[in-house]
Design a protein around this motif. Sequence first.
Motif, PDB file in Angstrom:
ATOM      1  N   MET A   1     -18.814  70.169   1.230  1.00  0.00           N
ATOM      2  CA  MET A   1     -18.814  71.521   1.719  1.00  0.00           C
ATOM      3  C   MET A   1     -19.583  71.554   3.039  1.00  0.00           C
ATOM      4  O   MET A   1     -20.712  71.089   3.120  1.00  0.00           O
ATOM      5  CB  MET A   1     -19.487  72.434   0.691  1.00  0.00           C
ATOM      6  CG  MET A   1     -19.681  73.841   1.174  1.00  0.00           C
ATOM      7  SD  MET A   1     -20.457  74.910  -0.027  1.00  0.00           S
ATOM      8  CE  MET A   1     -22.065  74.178  -0.143  1.00  0.00           C
ATOM      9  N   ASN A   2     -18.955  72.138   4.044  1.00  0.00           N
ATOM     10  CA  ASN A   2     -19.577  72.251   5.359  1.00  0.00           C
ATOM     11  C   ASN A   2     -19.599  73.701   5.799  1.00  0.00           C
ATOM     12  O   ASN A   2     -18.647  74.447   5.565  1.00  0.00           O
ATOM     13  CB  ASN A   2     -18.793  71.450   6.398  1.00  0.00           C
ATOM     14  CG  ASN A   2     -18.872  69.970   6.135  1.00  0.00           C
ATOM     15  OD1 ASN A   2     -19.954  69.422   5.999  1.00  0.00           O
ATOM     16  ND2 ASN A   2     -17.724  69.328   6.034  1.00  0.00           N
ATOM     17  N   THR A   4     -18.958  75.976   8.643  1.00  0.00           N
ATOM     18  CA  THR A   4     -18.177  75.820   9.861  1.00  0.00           C
ATOM     19  C   THR A   4     -18.361  76.966  10.856  1.00  0.00           C
ATOM     20  O   THR A   4     -17.924  76.859  11.992  1.00  0.00           O
ATOM     21  CB  THR A   4     -16.687  75.654   9.524  1.00  0.00           C
ATOM     22  OG1 THR A   4     -16.273  76.723   8.666  1.00  0.00           O
ATOM     23  CG2 THR A   4     -16.438  74.324   8.827  1.00  0.00           C
ATOM     24  N   ASP A  26     -16.115  75.536   5.294  1.00  0.00           N
ATOM     25  CA  ASP A  26     -14.881  74.753   5.417  1.00  0.00           C
ATOM     26  C   ASP A  26     -13.724  75.539   6.026  1.00  0.00           C
ATOM     27  O   ASP A  26     -12.569  75.329   5.661  1.00  0.00           O
ATOM     28  CB  ASP A  26     -14.472  74.198   4.047  1.00  0.00           C
ATOM     29  CG  ASP A  26     -15.467  73.194   3.511  1.00  0.00           C
ATOM     30  OD1 ASP A  26     -16.090  72.483   4.329  1.00  0.00           O
ATOM     31  OD2 ASP A  26     -15.638  73.123   2.281  1.00  0.00           O
TER      32      ASP A  26
END
Length: 94
Positions: A1-2, A4, A26
């Motif tokens: 999980m990023n 963004t 994301d």
Amino acid sequence: MNITDVRIRKLREDGKMKAVVSLTFDDAFVVHDIKVIEGQNGLFVAMPSRKVGEADYRDIAHPINQETRTMIQDIIFEEYEKAKNLTGEEFFEE
């Protein structure tokens, strides 16, 4: 999980609430109404919540573990400091 995207939607100089933030994960999921609050021990991040009963609040969304909470706090505080230090632009809400 990023994470963004981080958007500082409201920034305030006065009062305990310093900012309202939206995070995108994301490029697929967004969480609004995360607050940066000035507490007795410095800044902290308050997750979006709703009122339950007379005086209680319950988080609508929140990290499950400390690692994720730290990641979220670090990026929010970094973007908050950048927004506070913007020059030539009126960024603070009245």
